[in-house]
Each structure stands twice: as structure tokens, then as C-alpha cells.
Write an enzyme that holds these catalytic residues in place. Structure first.
Site, mmCIF file in Angstrom:
data_model
loop_
_atom_site.group_PDB
_atom_site.id
_atom_site.type_symbol
_atom_site.label_atom_id
_atom_site.label_comp_id
_atom_site.label_asym_id
_atom_site.label_seq_id
_atom_site.Cartn_x
_atom_site.Cartn_y
_atom_site.Cartn_z
ATOM 1 N N PRO A 68 0.781 -1.247 0.000
ATOM 2 C CA PRO A 68 0.000 0.000 0.000
ATOM 3 C C PRO A 68 0.810 1.294 0.000
ATOM 4 C CG PRO A 68 0.015 -0.951 2.180
ATOM 5 C CD PRO A 68 0.741 -1.928 1.293
ATOM 6 N N CYS A 69 1.453 1.590 -1.119
ATOM 7 C CA CYS A 69 2.210 2.833 -1.226
ATOM 8 C C CYS A 69 1.286 4.058 -1.205
ATOM 9 C CB CYS A 69 3.094 2.828 -2.466
ATOM 10 S SG CYS A 69 2.230 2.514 -4.009
ATOM 11 N N HIS A 70 -0.013 3.862 -1.447
ATOM 12 C CA HIS A 70 -0.949 4.982 -1.392
ATOM 13 C C HIS A 70 -1.088 5.536 0.024
ATOM 14 C CE1 HIS A 70 -3.438 1.397 -0.579
ATOM 15 N NE2 HIS A 70 -4.180 2.212 0.180
#
Length: 190
Positions: A154-156
Site C-alpha cells: 500500500p504505497c498509497h
């Protein structure tokens, strides 16, 4: 047909079947989501599927796929995880992953696994966890931009120190949607 020909034909058939399931093969499928059709790619082998990429529509660097390599069934567990995620039921992704990247990128991507659903962290905080000097924070940002496993890694959830939405390979509007979906951002009234 003679017995020896039948025996050769059966052996050839068994060998072909064994080859199909012992050779690693790149496969893909599409998953319809609220963000558009996601492209999932992986390596299928006798042991099962290893997910190598999850891409959003319009994303740069999407793997090239061939129509004849589509295999929807092998992605069933990934589809179930995505169903739960988009239904608001967060679960930890526990299927095999094999994203190609440098050792530094791999280290950054693994650190993303520790950012809980519904929360965010800053690029600076992530760099500190990794032991990366503040002068090298951009390297962390570049590694995040190269993440081939959006949503799964989850780089968001990584945002600017001031709360601003920085870049996202899947588009900043989608980043806002994902963080709102997870409850990390409040929905805005229009």
C-alpha cells in the site's frame, strides 16, 4: 493402434501435462474494480500463483501481456482478497509475491506491509523506519513510484509530511479515493 503406440502416446500426453504444470509461466487476468479494470499478472507454476504485478488503468510501466496467457482461475484467491478490500473488509495479503526490483526497492516495499489499513505515514517517517537519511528521502519516493503491486503493497498510504497528496503511480485522484475508502481521509462534500 498397437500397444507400443498407445504406450508412447500416453507417455507423451503425461509428459506434456507435467511440462505444463512444472514450467513457470507468466499469466494475467483483469479484475473490475471501483477504480477501473485492474491488470493482475503473476507466475503460475505447479506450486500455484506468485503475484508479480497489480496495475491500475493508465499506470506507466504496466507489464505487456498476451491474450493467450489469460488465466482467470489461477487468480481466484487474489480476486477474493480484492473483493474483501473493496467491500471495506481489510485483510492482510498473505499470498506469495515476487515483484522485480532492486534490493533497496524490495526493502521499501516490504516496509509498506507494516502500514495499517486506515492510516497514513509520511515519506520522512517511512525513511526513518528504514534508516534512510533525510537527504535520501527522494530515493524512498522513487522506490514507491516503482512499486508494481499497488493496493497489495500500500504505497498509497504514504503522504507528504504536511498531509498533502504527493505522486502516486495510479494517479493522485485514485490515491485520495483509496485513502477515503480506507477511512484515512474524510470524504469531501461537493
Amino acid at each position: 493402434m498397437s500397444d507400443s503406440r498407445r504406450c508412447r502416446a500416453a507417455r507423451h500426453s503425461r509428459l506434456a501435462l507435467m511440462e505444463e504444470f512444472t514450467d513457470q509461466r507468466t499469466v494475467h487476468t483483469r479484475y473490475t474494480s471501483p477504480l477501473g479494470d485492474l491488470l493482475l499478472t503473476g507466475e503460475r507454476s505447479f506450486a500455484g500463483l506468485t503475484l508479480t504485478s497489480l496495475s491500475l488503468p493508465g499506470q506507466r510501466g504496466v507489464p505487456a501481456v498476451r491474450p493467450q496467457d489469460r488465466d482467470d482461475d489461477v487468480f481466484a484467491a487474489v480476486a477474493r482478497w480484492l473483493d474483501a478490500y473493496f467491500a471495506g473488509r481489510p485483510t492482510r495479503f498473505d499470498l506469495p509475491l515476487a515483484a522485480a526490483g532492486s534490493p533497496f526497492q524490495q526493502r521499501v516495499w516490504r516496509a509498506l506491509d507494516d502500514i495499517p489499513y486506515g492510516t497514513t505515514t509520511s515519506y520522512g517517517e517511512l525513511a526513518a523506519v528504514l534508516g534512510v537519511p533525510r537527504t535520501e528521502i527522494r530515493a524512498v519516493g522513487r522506490a514507491l513510484g516503482a512499486n508494481p503491486l499497488l493496493l497489495v503493497r500500500p504505497c498509497h498510504r504514504v503522504i507528504g509530511a504536511d498531509g498533502s497528496m504527493r505522486g502516486y503511480a495510479g494517479d493522485v485522484e485514485r490515491k485520495v479515493w483509496l485513502l477515503t475508502h480506507e477511512g484515512a481521509l474524510q470524504p469531501t462534500l461537493v
